[in-house]
Design a protein around this motif. Structure first.
Motif, PDB file in Angstrom:
ATOM      1  N   ARG A  25      -9.001  -6.293   3.823  1.00 45.33           N
ATOM      2  CA  ARG A  25      -7.893  -7.008   3.161  1.00 45.33           C
ATOM      3  C   ARG A  25      -7.311  -6.200   2.414  1.00 45.33           C
ATOM      4  O   ARG A  25      -7.393  -5.111   2.375  1.00 45.33           O
ATOM      5  CB  ARG A  25      -8.506  -8.101   2.424  1.00 45.33           C
ATOM      6  CG  ARG A  25      -9.037  -7.692   1.079  1.00 45.33           C
ATOM      7  CD  ARG A  25      -9.674  -8.990   0.160  1.00 45.33           C
ATOM      8  NE  ARG A  25     -10.559  -8.737  -0.848  1.00 45.33           N
ATOM      9  CZ  ARG A  25      -9.912  -8.260  -2.119  1.00 45.33           C
ATOM     10  NH1 ARG A  25      -8.615  -8.216  -2.337  1.00 45.33           N
ATOM     11  NH2 ARG A  25     -10.678  -7.889  -3.119  1.00 45.33           N
ATOM     12  N   THR A  26      -5.944  -6.286   2.193  1.00 46.47           N
ATOM     13  CA  THR A  26      -5.175  -5.531   1.368  1.00 46.47           C
ATOM     14  C   THR A  26      -5.443  -5.146   0.041  1.00 46.47           C
ATOM     15  O   THR A  26      -6.211  -6.090  -0.738  1.00 46.47           O
ATOM     16  CB  THR A  26      -3.530  -5.987   1.171  1.00 46.47           C
ATOM     17  OG1 THR A  26      -3.572  -7.343   0.755  1.00 46.47           O
ATOM     18  CG2 THR A  26      -2.941  -6.042   2.864  1.00 46.47           C
ATOM     19  N   ALA A  27      -5.225  -4.138  -0.547  1.00 39.72           N
ATOM     20  CA  ALA A  27      -5.777  -3.861  -1.964  1.00 39.72           C
ATOM     21  C   ALA A  27      -5.038  -4.722  -2.989  1.00 39.72           C
ATOM     22  O   ALA A  27      -3.722  -5.140  -2.726  1.00 39.72           O
ATOM     23  CB  ALA A  27      -5.476  -2.440  -2.315  1.00 39.72           C
ATOM     24  N   PRO A  28      -5.464  -5.055  -4.025  1.00 35.85           N
ATOM     25  CA  PRO A  28      -4.809  -6.116  -5.092  1.00 35.85           C
ATOM     26  C   PRO A  28      -3.294  -5.560  -5.465  1.00 35.85           C
ATOM     27  O   PRO A  28      -2.624  -6.268  -5.843  1.00 35.85           O
ATOM     28  CB  PRO A  28      -5.764  -6.023  -6.199  1.00 35.85           C
ATOM     29  CG  PRO A  28      -6.921  -5.190  -5.880  1.00 35.85           C
ATOM     30  CD  PRO A  28      -6.595  -4.535  -4.539  1.00 35.85           C
ATOM     31  N   TRP A  29      -3.302  -4.020  -5.500  1.00 34.55           N
ATOM     32  CA  TRP A  29      -1.906  -3.624  -6.030  1.00 34.55           C
ATOM     33  C   TRP A  29      -0.904  -3.572  -4.828  1.00 34.55           C
ATOM     34  O   TRP A  29       0.256  -3.401  -5.142  1.00 34.55           O
ATOM     35  CB  TRP A  29      -1.967  -2.167  -6.436  1.00 34.55           C
ATOM     36  CG  TRP A  29      -2.780  -1.246  -5.583  1.00 34.55           C
ATOM     37  CD1 TRP A  29      -2.221  -0.560  -4.422  1.00 34.55           C
ATOM     38  CD2 TRP A  29      -4.168  -0.988  -5.465  1.00 34.55           C
ATOM     39  NE1 TRP A  29      -3.196   0.199  -3.924  1.00 34.55           N
ATOM     40  CE2 TRP A  29      -4.430  -0.021  -4.309  1.00 34.55           C
ATOM     41  CE3 TRP A  29      -5.356  -1.271  -6.166  1.00 34.55           C
ATOM     42  CZ2 TRP A  29      -5.427   0.407  -3.984  1.00 34.55           C
ATOM     43  CZ3 TRP A  29      -6.607  -1.027  -5.969  1.00 34.55           C
ATOM     44  CH2 TRP A  29      -6.687  -0.027  -4.543  1.00 34.55           C
ATOM     45  N   GLU A  30      -1.168  -3.946  -3.617  1.00 32.11           N
ATOM     46  CA  GLU A  30      -0.114  -4.072  -2.497  1.00 32.11           C
ATOM     47  C   GLU A  30       0.530  -5.370  -2.664  1.00 32.11           C
ATOM     48  O   GLU A  30      -0.053  -6.389  -2.997  1.00 32.11           O
ATOM     49  CB  GLU A  30      -0.992  -3.915  -1.269  1.00 32.11           C
ATOM     50  CG  GLU A  30      -1.284  -2.384  -0.901  1.00 32.11           C
ATOM     51  CD  GLU A  30      -2.018  -2.071   0.298  1.00 32.11           C
ATOM     52  OE1 GLU A  30      -1.849  -2.998   1.261  1.00 32.11           O
ATOM     53  OE2 GLU A  30      -2.799  -1.072   0.330  1.00 32.11           O
ATOM     54  N   MET A  31       1.720  -5.312  -2.190  1.00 29.04           N
ATOM     55  CA  MET A  31       2.692  -6.552  -2.268  1.00 29.04           C
ATOM     56  C   MET A  31       2.204  -7.573  -1.399  1.00 29.04           C
ATOM     57  O   MET A  31       2.214  -8.679  -1.849  1.00 29.04           O
ATOM     58  CB  MET A  31       4.192  -5.998  -2.292  1.00 29.04           C
ATOM     59  CG  MET A  31       4.256  -5.130  -3.449  1.00 29.04           C
ATOM     60  SD  MET A  31       4.254  -5.925  -4.999  1.00 29.04           S
ATOM     61  CE  MET A  31       5.399  -7.309  -5.078  1.00 29.04           C
ATOM     62  N   GLU A  32       2.347  -7.248  -0.088  1.00 22.04           N
ATOM     63  CA  GLU A  32       2.012  -8.309   0.990  1.00 22.04           C
ATOM     64  C   GLU A  32       0.511  -8.466   1.241  1.00 22.04           C
ATOM     65  O   GLU A  32      -0.065  -7.681   1.719  1.00 22.04           O
ATOM     66  CB  GLU A  32       2.661  -7.842   2.339  1.00 22.04           C
ATOM     67  CG  GLU A  32       2.947  -9.127   2.974  1.00 22.04           C
ATOM     68  CD  GLU A  32       3.817  -8.857   4.527  1.00 22.04           C
ATOM     69  OE1 GLU A  32       3.475  -9.254   5.425  1.00 22.04           O
ATOM     70  OE2 GLU A  32       4.711  -7.690   4.234  1.00 22.04           O
ATOM     71  N   LYS A  33       0.056  -9.595   0.748  1.00 22.32           N
ATOM     72  CA  LYS A  33      -1.718  -9.702   0.691  1.00 22.32           C
ATOM     73  C   LYS A  33      -1.803 -10.443   2.288  1.00 22.32           C
ATOM     74  O   LYS A  33      -0.969 -10.994   2.742  1.00 22.32           O
ATOM     75  CB  LYS A  33      -1.690 -10.974  -0.346  1.00 22.32           C
ATOM     76  CG  LYS A  33      -1.544 -10.513  -1.651  1.00 22.32           C
ATOM     77  CD  LYS A  33      -2.347  -9.308  -2.230  1.00 22.32           C
ATOM     78  CE  LYS A  33      -2.126  -9.146  -3.566  1.00 22.32           C
ATOM     79  NZ  LYS A  33      -1.926  -7.745  -4.003  1.00 22.32           N
ATOM     80  N   ASP A  34      -3.125  -9.773   2.647  1.00 26.71           N
ATOM     81  CA  ASP A  34      -3.445 -10.278   3.979  1.00 26.71           C
ATOM     82  C   ASP A  34      -4.794  -9.965   4.296  1.00 26.71           C
ATOM     83  O   ASP A  34      -5.296  -9.060   3.541  1.00 26.71           O
ATOM     84  CB  ASP A  34      -2.579  -9.569   5.081  1.00 26.71           C
ATOM     85  CG  ASP A  34      -2.675 -10.872   6.451  1.00 26.71           C
ATOM     86  OD1 ASP A  34      -3.536 -11.663   6.244  1.00 26.71           O
ATOM     87  OD2 ASP A  34      -1.933 -10.549   7.315  1.00 26.71           O
TER      88      ASP A  34
END
Length: 161
Positions: free
Chosen positions: A96-105
């Protein structure tokens, strides 16, 4: 003849443009006084990975039988597989994307095997690839009876609350 000469000149000038410019020479600089006492972050080895180790992650995979409209949730860890009737679902990885990345997936590398008609133990791989929760159209499981999708990937990142 004049056209050929003009064409050759144009090709030669384009070929000359494709050459890479020379690399700039390194310039030695001083570290500013206010930054000399700053502690640098620890260097993390490339193979160390960030977040929960792969073998400790848990993916929730949805499985739908389109014939009888029955759906199930399967919780798998990478390297695990589960048989449900005529289907075997294998999980190879989940992210999963890191919490600080904008587009969550969230996504998982899934393999789906379906039992061959008329056999008891022969399975054929019908899908192998990444599936994404928020972008299911990127990679689609195309099977007339079964559908598989990613519901979540449970993992943590350093500093995450």
């Amino acid at each position: 003849m004049l056209r050929r000469v003009a064409l050759l000149a144009a090709i030669a000038s384009l070929a000359a443009c494709s050459q890479d410019p020379p690399a700039p020479e390194p310039v030695e600089t001083e570290i500013p006084e206010e930054l000399e006492g700053v502690e640098l972050p620890e260097i993390v080895a490339e193979d160390a990975g960030i977040g929960t180790p792969m073998e400790e992650r848990v993916a929730t995979i949805g499985l739908l039988n389109k014939r009888n409209n029955l759906s199930q949730e399967l919780e798998l860890t990478p390297g695990e597989q589960r048989r449900v009737g005529d289907v075997i679902i294998r999980l190879r990885a989940c992210e999963r994307t890191a919490p600080w990345e904008m587009e969550k997936d969230e996504g998982a590398f899934v393999q789906m095997l379906v039992r061959e008609r008329g056999t008891q133990s022969e399975f054929r791989r019908v899908f192998s690839g990444w599936l994404f929760k928020n972008k299911p159209s990127i990679n689609v499981v195309e099977h007339p009876i079964y559908d598989v999708w990613v519901k979540s990937c449970a993992m943590e990142f350093p500093g995450e609350e």
